[in-house]
Enzyme design. Structure first.
Site, PDB file in Angstrom:
ATOM      1  N   ARG A   1      97.194 -44.653  26.664  1.00  0.00           N
ATOM      2  CA  ARG A   1      97.861 -43.627  26.823  1.00  0.00           C
ATOM      3  C   ARG A   1      97.337 -42.582  28.045  1.00  0.00           C
ATOM      4  NH1 ARG A   1      97.876 -38.540  24.169  1.00  0.00           N
ATOM      5  NH2 ARG A   1      97.632 -39.435  22.470  1.00  0.00           N
TER       6      ARG A   1
ATOM      7  N   TYR B   1     119.379 -36.256  43.133  1.00  0.00           N
ATOM      8  CA  TYR B   1     119.811 -37.181  42.001  1.00  0.00           C
ATOM      9  C   TYR B   1     120.451 -36.486  40.631  1.00  0.00           C
ATOM     10  CZ  TYR B   1     119.246 -40.375  38.187  1.00  0.00           C
ATOM     11  OH  TYR B   1     119.302 -41.027  36.969  1.00  0.00           O
TER      12      TYR B   1
ATOM     13  N   ASP C   1     110.968 -36.111  46.418  1.00  0.00           N
ATOM     14  CA  ASP C   1     111.128 -37.390  45.789  1.00  0.00           C
ATOM     15  C   ASP C   1     111.449 -38.290  47.086  1.00  0.00           C
ATOM     16  OD1 ASP C   1     112.615 -39.409  44.715  1.00  0.00           O
ATOM     17  OD2 ASP C   1     113.429 -38.185  43.069  1.00  0.00           O
TER      18      ASP C   1
ATOM     19  N   LYS D   1     112.837 -48.333  41.322  1.00  0.00           N
ATOM     20  CA  LYS D   1     113.436 -48.627  42.629  1.00  0.00           C
ATOM     21  C   LYS D   1     112.732 -49.430  43.622  1.00  0.00           C
ATOM     22  CE  LYS D   1     116.656 -46.225  40.399  1.00  0.00           C
ATOM     23  NZ  LYS D   1     116.321 -45.113  39.961  1.00  0.00           N
TER      24      LYS D   1
HETATM   25  C1  LIG Z   1     116.249 -40.371  43.953  1.00  0.00           C
HETATM   26  C2  LIG Z   1     115.767 -40.708  42.437  1.00  0.00           C
HETATM   27  N1  LIG Z   1     114.887 -40.062  41.782  1.00  0.00           N
HETATM   28  C3  LIG Z   1     114.829 -40.057  40.334  1.00  0.00           C
HETATM   29  C4  LIG Z   1     115.480 -41.066  39.728  1.00  0.00           C
HETATM   30  C5  LIG Z   1     114.937 -41.183  38.202  1.00  0.00           C
HETATM   31  O1  LIG Z   1     114.429 -42.448  38.116  1.00  0.00           O
HETATM   32  P1  LIG Z   1     114.126 -43.195  36.701  1.00  0.00           P
HETATM   33  O2  LIG Z   1     115.672 -43.908  36.303  1.00  0.00           O
HETATM   34  O3  LIG Z   1     113.152 -44.376  37.072  1.00  0.00           O
HETATM   35  O4  LIG Z   1     113.945 -42.289  35.664  1.00  0.00           O
HETATM   36  C6  LIG Z   1     116.228 -41.679  40.435  1.00  0.00           C
HETATM   37  C7  LIG Z   1     117.234 -42.846  39.281  1.00  0.00           C
HETATM   38  O5  LIG Z   1     118.175 -43.229  39.910  1.00  0.00           O
HETATM   39  C8  LIG Z   1     116.652 -41.606  41.675  1.00  0.00           C
HETATM   40  O6  LIG Z   1     117.701 -42.040  41.980  1.00  0.00           O
END
Ligand SMILES: Cc1ncc(COP(=O)(O)O)c(C=O)c1O
Length: 376
Positions: free
Chosen positions: A40, A93, A165, A190
């Site tokens: 962890r 998102y 992000d 992703k």
């Molecule tokens: C741009 C973006 N940021 C963050 C996330 C969240 O990621 P996770 O599903 O791995 O928690 C997503 C999920 O689709 C995303 O498209």
């Protein structure tokens, strides 16, 4: 077993590491990074992944987490305390805005959205307690591209931090830390892992003191990634550059095809010359535009269903960025938790389909889309 020299890092699938005696324990504390104690806290597989992503992003260091969502949580917990104010670019998102608006606000964080048109002039939005602005390099799902350098100049002017992000662009297209951002987060789920078989996230820091704080947050809140998922993601990461080139070139071909199709009302892809931020996207993306796009067909549930049912090789899968192409439906999935008013405002209607273009031969993809669009 000092004669064994594996070419790739083995999987350290262990929750804990052993110590010879109390001297070895003291050495662990005296020489950070030289040995391990508890998964962890840190683990060789997740450390390797973090280091490779940090190098790609040209950061001071990184921590990987159990998901992209926990990476955002770690970044916010690193920079904020109760009573602080967080700004986010409104086209992010849906899960990220839900975390901020529905949950972290319950913990005493003040949260406000900044309309996309206002992201470079924050005077109206910044308050004395504002700590950060969260934005995406390319927004999900309508591919608005934000100028990271301009955002960084504006956040510095207000003495707040910029968290980007970079999930859609990846460091192959854009390196936000180099352009002035303070922290970069990704859903490793992703492109970075790339094979639709991992759920993971990462926080990459531009400064070492932020990294120390992220490390502490991940450890204390238990946001860590498992060794096996770290190993899988590190494996996927090795082909990131190749994949992004192919995703980008395929997506450009498909965007042009869809743009000319009579059943398609609109295409959102930064690689198209008529995209409002085409020149910025070209400059900020090293001439590549990534593999994500959205397009709109007839705004009718039945038409969308006929299209999805007719697709033979492209599944409806509510995620993105795998090596094989998939479609998703922002209104019904990623942006479902927004209010009808917010969905309408962002232009996310029932006919909007998000296409995650894979690395297959583009002709095969066009053939599948062609016969499915006939059913619309
Ligand atoms: C741009 C973006 N940021 C963050 C996330 C969240 O990621 P996770 O599903 O791995 O928690 C997503 C999920 O689709 C995303 O498209």
């Amino acid at each position: 077993m000092s004669h064994i020299h594996p070419k790739t890092t083995p999987i350290y699938q262990t929750s804990v590491f052993t110590f010879e005696d109390l001297d070895a324990l003291e050495q662990y504390f005296d020489e950070p990074g030289q040995s391990y104690m508890y998964t962890r806290y840190q683990n060789p597989n997740t450390d390797e992944l973090a280091q490779e992503i940090s190098e790609l992003e040209q950061g001071a260091g990184a921590m990987v987490t159990s998901s992209g969502t926990s990476a955002l949580l770690a970044a916010v917990l690193t920079l904020c305390k109760a009573g602080d104010h967080v700004l986010y670019a409104e086209e992010i998102y849906g899960g990220s805005s839900s975390l901020l608006v529905q949950e972290l606000s319950r913990m005493g964080l003040e949260v406000s959205a900044v309309p996309t048109v206002d992201t470079y002039t924050l005077d109206k939005y910044v308050q004395p307690n504002t700590r950060l602005l969260l934005a995406e390099t390319m927004s999900n799902p309508l591919l608005q591209v934000l100028d990271t350098q301009r955002l960084a100049a504006e956040t510095k002017r207000h003495n707040i931090r910029l968290v980007i992000d970079n999930t859609f662009a990846t460091p192959i297209l854009t390196k936000p830390l180099v352009l002035g951002a303070d922290i970069v987060i990704h859903s490793i789920t992703k492109y970075l892992s790339g094979h639709s078989d991992v759920t993971a996230g990462v926080v990459v820091c531009g400064q070492a003191d932020d990294l120390e704080r992220v490390r502490k947050v991940v450890k204390i809140y238990g946001l860590n990634l498992s060794p096996f998922e770290g190993w899988l993601a590190a494996r996927g990461l090795k082909t990131l550059r190749l994949r992004m080139k192919q995703h980008s070139s395929n997506a450009l071909i498909l965007a042009k095809y869809l743009q000319d199709h009579p059943k398609v009302e609109r295409v959102w892809y930064p690689g198209l010359a008529d995209h409002p931020q085409h020149e910025l996207a070209k400059r900020q993306g090293q001439g590549m535009f990534g593999g994500m796009m959205s397009f709109r067909i007839k705004d009718e549930v039945a038409a969308v269903n006929r299209f999805m049912q007719a697709l033979e090789h492209i599944p409806f899968a509510p995620s993105l960025a795998g090596v094989t192409t998939s479609v998703s439906h922002p209104l019904g999935t990623s942006h479902r938790s927004l209010s009808a008013e917010e969905q309408q405002k962002l232009g996310i209607t029932v006919g909007v389909i998000r296409l995650s273009v894979g690395i297959e031969e583009p002709e095969e993809l066009i053939a599948d889309l062609e016969q499915a669009l006939e059913q619309v």
